[in-house]
Design an enzyme around this catalytic site. Structure first.
Site, PDB file in Angstrom:
ATOM      1  N   HIS A  61      45.012  17.542  62.460  1.00  0.00           N
ATOM      2  CA  HIS A  61      46.210  18.393  62.595  1.00  0.00           C
ATOM      3  C   HIS A  61      46.487  18.673  64.076  1.00  0.00           C
ATOM      4  O   HIS A  61      46.070  19.692  64.620  1.00  0.00           O
ATOM      5  CB  HIS A  61      46.008  19.701  61.815  1.00  0.00           C
ATOM      6  CG  HIS A  61      47.261  20.488  61.614  1.00  0.00           C
ATOM      7  ND1 HIS A  61      47.502  21.209  60.479  1.00  0.00           N
ATOM      8  CD2 HIS A  61      48.350  20.657  62.400  1.00  0.00           C
ATOM      9  CE1 HIS A  61      48.690  21.804  60.579  1.00  0.00           C
ATOM     10  NE2 HIS A  61      49.213  21.484  61.735  1.00  0.00           N
ATOM     11  N   HIS A  63      49.620  18.452  67.201  1.00  0.00           N
ATOM     12  CA  HIS A  63      51.019  18.221  67.579  1.00  0.00           C
ATOM     13  C   HIS A  63      51.009  17.583  68.968  1.00  0.00           C
ATOM     14  O   HIS A  63      50.728  18.256  69.950  1.00  0.00           O
ATOM     15  CB  HIS A  63      51.801  19.539  67.581  1.00  0.00           C
ATOM     16  CG  HIS A  63      51.887  20.180  66.223  1.00  0.00           C
ATOM     17  ND1 HIS A  63      52.873  19.870  65.317  1.00  0.00           N
ATOM     18  CD2 HIS A  63      51.085  21.087  65.599  1.00  0.00           C
ATOM     19  CE1 HIS A  63      52.689  20.570  64.197  1.00  0.00           C
ATOM     20  NE2 HIS A  63      51.608  21.315  64.344  1.00  0.00           N
ATOM     21  N   ASN A  95      56.802  16.649  63.523  1.00  0.00           N
ATOM     22  CA  ASN A  95      57.918  17.470  64.038  1.00  0.00           C
ATOM     23  C   ASN A  95      58.199  17.221  65.520  1.00  0.00           C
ATOM     24  O   ASN A  95      58.226  18.128  66.330  1.00  0.00           O
ATOM     25  CB  ASN A  95      57.682  18.961  63.757  1.00  0.00           C
ATOM     26  CG  ASN A  95      56.406  19.500  64.372  1.00  0.00           C
ATOM     27  OD1 ASN A  95      55.518  18.737  64.783  1.00  0.00           O
ATOM     28  ND2 ASN A  95      56.281  20.813  64.439  1.00  0.00           N
ATOM     29  N   ASP A 153      54.975  19.649  58.230  1.00  0.00           N
ATOM     30  CA  ASP A 153      54.271  20.765  58.873  1.00  0.00           C
ATOM     31  C   ASP A 153      55.094  21.447  59.960  1.00  0.00           C
ATOM     32  O   ASP A 153      55.757  20.801  60.760  1.00  0.00           O
ATOM     33  CB  ASP A 153      52.946  20.313  59.474  1.00  0.00           C
ATOM     34  CG  ASP A 153      52.193  21.498  60.054  1.00  0.00           C
ATOM     35  OD1 ASP A 153      51.857  22.399  59.284  1.00  0.00           O
ATOM     36  OD2 ASP A 153      52.005  21.555  61.282  1.00  0.00           O
ATOM     37  N   HIS A 180      52.287  22.665  54.484  1.00  0.00           N
ATOM     38  CA  HIS A 180      52.356  23.904  55.279  1.00  0.00           C
ATOM     39  C   HIS A 180      52.785  24.988  54.281  1.00  0.00           C
ATOM     40  O   HIS A 180      53.974  25.199  54.048  1.00  0.00           O
ATOM     41  CB  HIS A 180      53.372  23.735  56.420  1.00  0.00           C
ATOM     42  CG  HIS A 180      53.588  24.973  57.236  1.00  0.00           C
ATOM     43  ND1 HIS A 180      53.207  25.077  58.557  1.00  0.00           N
ATOM     44  CD2 HIS A 180      54.141  26.168  56.934  1.00  0.00           C
ATOM     45  CE1 HIS A 180      53.523  26.280  59.025  1.00  0.00           C
ATOM     46  NE2 HIS A 180      54.095  26.958  58.056  1.00  0.00           N
ATOM     47  N   HIS A 233      45.837  24.519  57.390  1.00  0.00           N
ATOM     48  CA  HIS A 233      45.485  25.845  57.933  1.00  0.00           C
ATOM     49  C   HIS A 233      45.409  26.975  56.898  1.00  0.00           C
ATOM     50  O   HIS A 233      46.193  27.925  56.943  1.00  0.00           O
ATOM     51  CB  HIS A 233      46.428  26.237  59.070  1.00  0.00           C
ATOM     52  CG  HIS A 233      47.883  25.859  58.897  1.00  0.00           C
ATOM     53  ND1 HIS A 233      48.625  26.207  57.805  1.00  0.00           N
ATOM     54  CD2 HIS A 233      48.719  25.149  59.691  1.00  0.00           C
ATOM     55  CE1 HIS A 233      49.860  25.736  57.952  1.00  0.00           C
ATOM     56  NE2 HIS A 233      49.929  25.084  59.082  1.00  0.00           N
ATOM     57  N   ASP A 306      45.203  22.418  64.635  1.00  0.00           N
ATOM     58  CA  ASP A 306      46.622  22.795  64.714  1.00  0.00           C
ATOM     59  C   ASP A 306      47.030  22.973  66.181  1.00  0.00           C
ATOM     60  O   ASP A 306      47.763  23.907  66.533  1.00  0.00           O
ATOM     61  CB  ASP A 306      46.920  24.058  63.888  1.00  0.00           C
ATOM     62  CG  ASP A 306      48.427  24.259  63.654  1.00  0.00           C
ATOM     63  OD1 ASP A 306      49.219  23.395  64.081  1.00  0.00           O
ATOM     64  OD2 ASP A 306      48.796  25.284  63.055  1.00  0.00           O
TER      65      ASP A 306
HETATM   66 ZN   LIG Z   1      51.608  24.189  59.813  1.00  0.00          ZN
END
Ligand SMILES: [Zn+2]
Length: 424
Positions: A61, A63, A95, A153, A180, A233, A306
Site C-alpha cells: 500500500h 502512493h 489515484n 483507494d 478503502h 488500513h 499507506d
Molecule cells: Zn485508503
C-alpha cells in the site's frame, strides 16, 4: 555477479528457518544457504555478523504519485525511500493523474519503474473509471498489463452493485479487490475520530461505524461472489472482530494495518499537528490494542505503510483543511522493531512474516521466502542500531510524518533487490 552474505542470522519464518548461516547469491538468485560457504572467485562478501537476514519486505500500500503529482513523489524518489526503509517491493495505488484505470497508465508506471526504480514496483489498477465509483475500469486489460490488484483507494466505492460486479469480473484473473472501507456519508466533513478527544477539541469526528459498516458490507459481498477482498488500513476494534469472525467461517478476506494505526491514538491530535490527520483517522487505545492483538494472531495478514506523500504547503493548513495521510516507507520497519518487537508485543518472526510472506500471499506476489532459486530480494536488519527520525534526511520528496524526532533501536541495515544492494 556473486554476493556472499556471511554469518548472519537467517530468519525465514515461511520456511521455518532461524539459524546463523551464510547465504550465497549468484546471478540475482539465492544459490545456497548453509554454514561455511566458500566465496566463488570474484564474489563480493558482506559480513552480516550480528545482523538478521530476512526475505525482502513488501509494502502492498504505497502512493508513488507518478504520473501527475511528481512534486509529492516520483517513482525514482519513492522507490529510493522504500529501499532505505528496508522494502524490496512496493505496490502503488491508482489515484495518480491520470488515474491508473487503463492499460496506458499501467504500462507507463511499469516502464518508468524499470528505468528509474530501485525496488520492484507492482501497480494496482482502479476499480472504477477515474475513481468516480460509477463505471467499472478496464479490469481485464489492466490485469493483463500487470496490475496485481484493483482498488479505488483514497475513496470508498459506495455503490454495492458496482462493487459486486467488480468482484465477479476479477474472479477469473484471481486478482484481489482492495477496499478503502470508509462510508463517505458517515465520514463527511470529519477530520478525526469521533470520541472524547474530538469533543474536547471541538473538531468534527468520524465514528468507527464509518469503517465498520463498509467492512461488514465487503465481507458480505466477498461471501456472495467468492472473490478475494482485502481490507486496507484496518483501524477499529469492531472491524477486527468482524474480520476474525469472517476468516473463521472461511470467507476469502484478508487485511492489513499501518504502523501509525498500530502506534498512535487520537490523543496525538491534541498536538494540532496536521501530520496526525489521516483517513481512516487515528483511533482510541482500545482500537490500537485490538489491532496489535490481531497482528500477533494473524487476523491481520500484513503491515502496509499507506505511504502518502504530500508537499509542505498541503500539510501547513489549519488542521481541518490539511491533506490526509503521512509518509511511511522510511520509518515503518524501525518503528515496529522498537515499539512492538523490543517490548515483546509482537515477536520478531511474526513481524518479519507480516512484512514478507504475509503481503506476498495476500497479493499473490513472488517473494516472501529465501528458497534457493528464488530472486535474491533480502532485507537485513540490525536490531542494535540506534536511530532518530529526521525528516530532512528522507529520500522521499515529502516530509509529512508525525514521527519526526522519535528515537529507538533496531533498523534496516541493508536492502538487496535481485542480488544487488540498493540501500544503504
Ligand atoms: Zn485508503
Amino acid at each position: 555477479m556473486s554476493l556472499l552474505i556471511r554469518n548472519g542470522r537467517v530468519l525465514d519464518p515461511a520456511a521455518g528457518v532461524d539459524e546463523v548461516q551464510d547465504l550465497l547469491i549468484t546471478e540475482g538468485r539465492i544459490a545456497r544457504i548453509g554454514k561455511g560457504l566458500k566465496a566463488p572467485t570474484g564474489a563480493r562478501t558482506v559480513d552480516a555478523t550480528g545482523k538478521v537476514v530476512c526475505p525482502g519486505f513488501i509494502d502492498i500500500h504505497t502512493h508513488l504519485r507518478e504520473p501527475g503529482y511528481e512534486y509529492k513523489e516520483t517513482i525514482a524518489s519513492g522507490t529510493r525511500a522504500a529501499a532505505a526503509g528496508g522494502f524490496t517491493a512496493v505496490c502503488c495505488m491508482a489515484n495518480t493523474f491520470p488515474v491508473n484505470d487503463n492499460r496506458a497508465v499501467t504500462d507507463y508506471i511499469l516502464a518508468k519503474a524499470r528505468v528509474e526504480g530501485v525496488v520492484r514496483v507492482y501497480p494496482i489498477g482502479a476499480v472504477t473509471r477515474n475513481l468516480e465509483g460509477s463505471q467499472l475500469a478496464e479490469l481485464a486489460e489492466q490485469a493483463e498489463a500487470g496490475c496485481v490488484a484493483f482498488s479505488d483507494d483514497g475513496k470508498c466505492v459506495m455503490n454495492a452493485e458496482i462493487y459486486r460486479r467488480a468482484m465477479e469480473y476479477s474472479l477469473p484473473f484471481g486478482t484481489p479487490i482492495i477496499s478503502h472501507a470508509e462510508d463517505c456519508h458517515l465520514a463527511r466533513d470529519a477530520v478525526m475520530n469521533e470520541g472524547l478527544v474530538s469533543t474536547e477539541l471541538g473538531l468534527s469526528g468520524e465514528p468507527a461505524a464509518a469503517e465498520e459498516v463498509m467492512v461488514a458490507r465487503d465481507i458480505v459481498l466477498a461471501e456472495l461472489t467468492g472473490a478475494h477482498v482485502h481490507i486496507a488500513h484496518l483501524s477499529t476494534a469492531g472491524a477486527v472482530r468482524m474480520m476474525r469472525e469472517a476468516k473463521a467461517r472461511g470467507v476469502r478476506v484478508t487485511t492489513e494495518a499501518t504502523p501509525h494505526h498500530l502506534l498512535l491514538t487520537d490523543e496525538a491530535v491534541r498536538s494540532w499537528d496536521p501530520n496526525t490527520k489521516m483517513a481512516p483517522p487515528l483511533r482510541t487505545k482500545r482500537d490500537v490494542e485490538a489491532l496489535r492483538e490481531a497482528l500477533a494472531d494473524g487476523t491481520i495478514d500484513c503491515v502496509a505503510t499507506d505511504h502518502a506523500p504530500h508537499a509542505l504547503a498541503e500539510k501547513e493548513d489549519e488542521f481541518p483543511e490539511a491533506a490526509d495521510g503521512i509518509v511511511g516507507l522510511e520509518t515503518a520497519v524501525s518503528l515496529l522493531l522498537d515499539r512492538l518487537v523490543r517490548p515483546g508485543i509482537v515477536d520478531l518472526p511474526t513481524l518479519v512474516t507480516r512484512l514478507s510472506s504475509g503481503p506476498a500471499r495476500v497479493l499473490n506476489l513472488p517473494g516472501g521466502s529465501l528458497a534457493p532459486g528464488a530472486a535474491a530480494d533480502l532485507t537485513i536488519l540490525d536490531l542494535e542500531q540506534p536511530w532518530t527520525v529526521d525528516p530532512i534526511r528522507f529520500r522521499s520528496r515529502s516530509r509529512n510524518t508525525p514521527f519526526g524526532g522519535w528515537t529507538g533501536t533496531g533498523a534496516p541495515w541493508m536492502t538487496i533487490v535481485g542480488g544487488v544492494p540498493v540501500a544503504p
